[in-house]
Design an enzyme around this catalytic site. Structure first.
Site: not given
Ligand code: GAR
Length: 212
Positions: A176, A111, A67, A92-93, A15, A95, A147
């Site tokens: 995405e 998401h 944190r 993936m933390r 992304n 907040l 979320d």
């Molecule tokens: C993506 O699918 C994003 O939507 C998800 O992690 C992936 C990251 O991929 N995010 C979550 O699950 C957040 N809760 P990327 O590192 O290739 O962008």
């Protein structure tokens, strides 16, 4: 003027790459001024460095369970870099209220589900198990409940007969990569001055087209 935007990642960074690719257009209203990862081994860092974007690793492991201390360093880095908008992209933390409140109205997340369905992890497997016929992705403002912030934009995809988790994941991911750059552009072009945070983000349409 392009809005100075930071992208926070923890992993692959696809992304982030989509945001970078769109931001390369001179007409795009945001500039990716910083990529920040909490994991030194995140593959996305190499992509960003190759694209010439300043990268910073603020490894959460250095801070143990604190944190707040981790986020204080992140916050300082964002402010020192003159950042106006923050995009969480596979960050993936969880907040704390400190960072969320400090960037209220200016922090976006993507998401991989049609929120409010399937918050949390393993969204594609859960969508398949639930038998939904439509799935997708959401870009929303980050608030203290995970979320759950105001939804800015969504893209839906069909769940097809015989879909595997991988097939569905890839179908959503393609969306995405379209949705996040579009939404950031919308937010960046509607961003009000620093003294008036929030309103234009939640009501990105021009005033004359808004419902009363
Ligand atoms: C993506 O699918 C994003 O939507 C998800 O992690 C992936 C990251 O991929 N995010 C979550 O699950 C957040 N809760 P990327 O590192 O290739 O962008």
């Amino acid at each position: 003027m392009k809005r100075r935007t930071a992208v926070l990642i923890s992993g692959r960074g696809s992304n982030m790459a989509a945001l970078l690719a769109n931001a390369a257009d001179p007409a795009y209203p945001a500039e990716i001024a910083l990529v920040l990862s909490n994991r030194p081994e995140a593959p996305g860092l190499e992509l960003a460095a190759r694209a010439g974007v300043p990268c910073l690793v603020i490894d959460h492991k250095r801070f143990g369970p604190d944190r707040g201390a981790h986020e204080a360093v992140i916050d300082r880095a964002l402010r020192q870099a003159g950042i106006e908008l923050v995009c969480l992209a596979g960050y993936m933390r969880l907040l704390t209220p400190f960072l969320v409140q400090g960037w209220a109205g200016r922090m976006l997340n993507i998401h991989p589900s049609l929120l409010p369905a399937f918050p949390g992890l393993n969204t594609h497997a859960r969508a398949l198990a639930a038998g939904v016929k439509l799935h997708g992705c959401t870009v929303h403002l980050v608030t203290e409940r995970i979320d759950s912030g105001p939804i800015l934009a969504q893209a839906a995809v069909p769940v097809l007969p015989g879909d595997t988790e991988t097939a569905l994941t890839n179908r959503v991911l393609r969306q995405e990569h379209i949705l996040y750059p579009l939404t950031l552009a919308l937010v960046a072009s509607g961003l009000p001055g620093r003294t008036d945070p929030g309103t234009a983000l939640l009501n990105p349409l021009p005033p004359e087209t808004r419902a009363a």
